[in-house]
Design a protein around this motif. Structure first.
Motif, PDB file in Angstrom:
ATOM      1  N   GLY A   4       0.825  -1.210   0.000  1.00 11.82           N
ATOM      2  CA  GLY A   4       0.000   0.000   0.000  1.00 11.82           C
ATOM      3  C   GLY A   4       0.858   1.259   0.000  1.00 11.82           C
ATOM      4  N   ARG A   5       1.896   1.256   0.794  1.00 15.04           N
ATOM      5  CA  ARG A   5       2.810   2.408   0.869  1.00 15.04           C
ATOM      6  C   ARG A   5       3.527   2.609  -0.467  1.00 15.04           C
ATOM      7  NH1 ARG A   5       3.999   5.355   4.973  1.00 15.04           N
ATOM      8  NH2 ARG A   5       3.114   3.848   6.420  1.00 15.04           N
ATOM      9  N   ARG A   6       3.931   1.509  -1.120  1.00 14.72           N
ATOM     10  CA  ARG A   6       4.604   1.626  -2.424  1.00 14.72           C
ATOM     11  C   ARG A   6       3.645   2.133  -3.499  1.00 14.72           C
ATOM     12  NH1 ARG A   6       6.555  -3.327  -0.692  1.00 14.72           N
ATOM     13  NH2 ARG A   6       5.519  -4.483  -2.355  1.00 14.72           N
ATOM     14  N   LEU A   7       2.403   1.665  -3.472  1.00 11.19           N
ATOM     15  CA  LEU A   7       1.413   2.166  -4.425  1.00 11.19           C
ATOM     16  C   LEU A   7       1.172   3.656  -4.215  1.00 11.19           C
ATOM     17  CD1 LEU A   7      -1.046  -0.843  -4.293  1.00 11.19           C
ATOM     18  CD2 LEU A   7      -0.020   0.052  -6.404  1.00 11.19           C
ATOM     19  N   LEU A   8       1.036   4.055  -2.958  1.00 11.80           N
ATOM     20  CA  LEU A   8       0.826   5.460  -2.634  1.00 11.80           C
ATOM     21  C   LEU A   8       1.995   6.304  -3.129  1.00 11.80           C
ATOM     22  CD1 LEU A   8      -0.938   7.563  -1.191  1.00 11.80           C
ATOM     23  CD2 LEU A   8       0.208   6.937   0.939  1.00 11.80           C
ATOM     24  N   ALA A   9       3.208   5.858  -2.876  1.00 19.13           N
ATOM     25  CA  ALA A   9       4.393   6.594  -3.323  1.00 19.13           C
ATOM     26  C   ALA A   9       4.450   6.685  -4.848  1.00 19.13           C
ATOM     27  CB  ALA A   9       5.663   5.926  -2.782  1.00 19.13           C
ATOM     28  N   THR A  10       4.052   5.635  -5.535  1.00 19.46           N
ATOM     29  CA  THR A  10       4.043   5.640  -6.996  1.00 19.46           C
ATOM     30  C   THR A  10       3.108   6.726  -7.519  1.00 19.46           C
ATOM     31  OG1 THR A  10       4.597   3.300  -7.161  1.00 19.46           O
ATOM     32  CG2 THR A  10       3.446   4.271  -9.043  1.00 19.46           C
ATOM     33  N   ALA A  11       1.913   6.802  -6.966  1.00 21.31           N
ATOM     34  CA  ALA A  11       0.948   7.813  -7.405  1.00 21.31           C
ATOM     35  C   ALA A  11       1.440   9.221  -7.077  1.00 21.31           C
ATOM     36  CB  ALA A  11      -0.413   7.560  -6.760  1.00 21.31           C
ATOM     37  N   GLU A  12       2.020   9.391  -5.900  1.00 21.78           N
ATOM     38  CA  GLU A  12       2.529  10.707  -5.504  1.00 21.78           C
ATOM     39  C   GLU A  12       3.656  11.152  -6.430  1.00 21.78           C
ATOM     40  OE1 GLU A  12       3.676  10.436  -1.394  1.00 21.78           O
ATOM     41  OE2 GLU A  12       1.608  10.162  -0.719  1.00 21.78           O
ATOM     42  N   GLU A  13       4.583  10.244  -6.746  1.00 22.10           N
ATOM     43  CA  GLU A  13       5.705  10.578  -7.626  1.00 22.10           C
ATOM     44  C   GLU A  13       5.214  10.902  -9.033  1.00 22.10           C
ATOM     45  OE1 GLU A  13       8.311   7.201  -7.244  1.00 22.10           O
ATOM     46  OE2 GLU A  13       8.595   7.602  -5.091  1.00 22.10           O
ATOM     47  N   SER A  61       5.611  14.485 -11.003  1.00 29.17           N
ATOM     48  CA  SER A  61       6.228  14.525 -12.332  1.00 29.17           C
ATOM     49  C   SER A  61       5.313  15.156 -13.376  1.00 29.17           C
ATOM     50  CB  SER A  61       6.602  13.113 -12.794  1.00 29.17           C
ATOM     51  OG  SER A  61       7.615  12.596 -11.978  1.00 29.17           O
ATOM     52  N   ALA A  62       3.997  15.041 -13.159  1.00 29.41           N
ATOM     53  CA  ALA A  62       3.020  15.604 -14.097  1.00 29.41           C
ATOM     54  C   ALA A  62       2.685  17.057 -13.773  1.00 29.41           C
ATOM     55  CB  ALA A  62       1.751  14.758 -14.081  1.00 29.41           C
ATOM     56  N   GLY A  63       3.337  17.620 -12.761  1.00 32.26           N
ATOM     57  CA  GLY A  63       3.082  19.009 -12.407  1.00 32.26           C
ATOM     58  C   GLY A  63       1.876  19.216 -11.506  1.00 32.26           C
ATOM     59  N   ILE A  64       1.338  18.128 -10.967  1.00 29.34           N
ATOM     60  CA  ILE A  64       0.218  18.244 -10.029  1.00 29.34           C
ATOM     61  C   ILE A  64       0.789  18.705  -8.693  1.00 29.34           C
ATOM     62  CG2 ILE A  64      -1.524  16.916  -8.762  1.00 29.34           C
ATOM     63  CD1 ILE A  64      -1.755  15.195 -11.358  1.00 29.34           C
ATOM     64  N   THR A  65       0.208  19.770  -8.150  1.00 29.72           N
ATOM     65  CA  THR A  65       0.750  20.352  -6.921  1.00 29.72           C
ATOM     66  C   THR A  65      -0.119  20.083  -5.695  1.00 29.72           C
ATOM     67  OG1 THR A  65      -0.344  22.463  -7.393  1.00 29.72           O
ATOM     68  CG2 THR A  65       1.934  22.181  -8.194  1.00 29.72           C
ATOM     69  N   LEU A  66      -1.257  19.426  -5.882  1.00 32.37           N
ATOM     70  CA  LEU A  66      -2.127  19.136  -4.748  1.00 32.37           C
ATOM     71  C   LEU A  66      -2.871  17.830  -4.993  1.00 32.37           C
ATOM     72  CD1 LEU A  66      -3.326  20.177  -2.021  1.00 32.37           C
ATOM     73  CD2 LEU A  66      -5.175  21.178  -3.397  1.00 32.37           C
ATOM     74  N   LEU A  67      -2.791  16.932  -4.024  1.00 37.75           N
ATOM     75  CA  LEU A  67      -3.551  15.683  -4.049  1.00 37.75           C
ATOM     76  C   LEU A  67      -4.544  15.705  -2.901  1.00 37.75           C
ATOM     77  CD1 LEU A  67      -0.692  13.079  -4.636  1.00 37.75           C
ATOM     78  CD2 LEU A  67      -2.443  13.788  -6.279  1.00 37.75           C
ATOM     79  N   HIS A  68      -5.679  15.055  -3.099  1.00 39.49           N
ATOM     80  CA  HIS A  68      -6.656  14.923  -2.016  1.00 39.49           C
ATOM     81  C   HIS A  68      -7.297  13.550  -2.096  1.00 39.49           C
ATOM     82  CE1 HIS A  68     -10.257  15.632  -4.603  1.00 39.49           C
ATOM     83  NE2 HIS A  68      -9.394  16.298  -5.318  1.00 39.49           N
TER      84      HIS A  68
END
Length: 174
Positions: free
Chosen positions: A104-113, A117-124
């Motif tokens: 789960g932590r690796r999946l989360l890190a993958t999405a965050e990275e 990289s895509a220039g997204i500055t905010l996740l929710h």
């Protein structure tokens, strides 16, 4: 973790449906009531393939040594001009047989990275209040924004609160 295109989501929707059904059977509140029929779960994923093809949804899958889907995470990407800087983290799921191994932590890190990289500055995201997922998000540096009572029914049909979290991609765990 491998980012899947629309065709892969479509052709492997049965396996993705198995993961979704297992997640619901395990008690996770991911939008469905138990028991979740495997065919219904696969159909839900086939419909998501359209969003992937349109560039509105990014999906990553984790596979075990036998090429079986053991986890997923997605980013729901808004199409409105005023919200292209943000994305919603969706359907972070780990098969019950693969839990407790850091997937789960690796999946989360993958999405965050990928977001950074895509220039997204905010996740929710939102997650069931009091669920094990809350610990993961807190320890991964996500900030609790608040709780909404009786937001959604859990798999057994009981109304539960949801807690909202946000994170600026690239920020260190808190």
């Amino acid at each position: 973790m491998v980012r899947w295109d629309a065709e892969r989501v479509r052709t492997r929707s049965g396996e993705l449906g198995d993961l979704l059904a297992d997640t619901v059977a395990g008690g996770a509140s991911v939008g469905f009531l138990a028991p979740l029929d495997r065919a219904e779960a696969a159909a839900w994923w086939r419909r998501r393939a359209e969003q992937v093809a349109a560039g509105r949804l990014a999906v990553w899958a984790a596979l075990d040594g036998t090429d079986r889907v053991t986890g997923t995470v997605g980013l729901d990407l808004p199409d409105k001009p005023n919200s292209r800087h943000r994305a919603e983290l969706v359907k972070l799921m780990v098969h019950r047989s693969a839990r407790g191994q850091g997937l789960g932590r690796r999946l989360l890190a993958t999405a965050e990275e990928a977001a950074a990289s895509a220039g997204i500055t905010l996740l929710h995201l939102d997650t069931e209040t009091g669920s094990p997922a809350e610990h993961l998000y807190r320890t991964a540096g996500w900030t609790r924004a608040g709780t909404i009572p009786d937001y959604a029914a859990d798999p057994s049909g009981v109304l539960r609160g949801t807690t909202l979290y946000y994170k600026r991609p690239g920020s260190p765990p808190g």
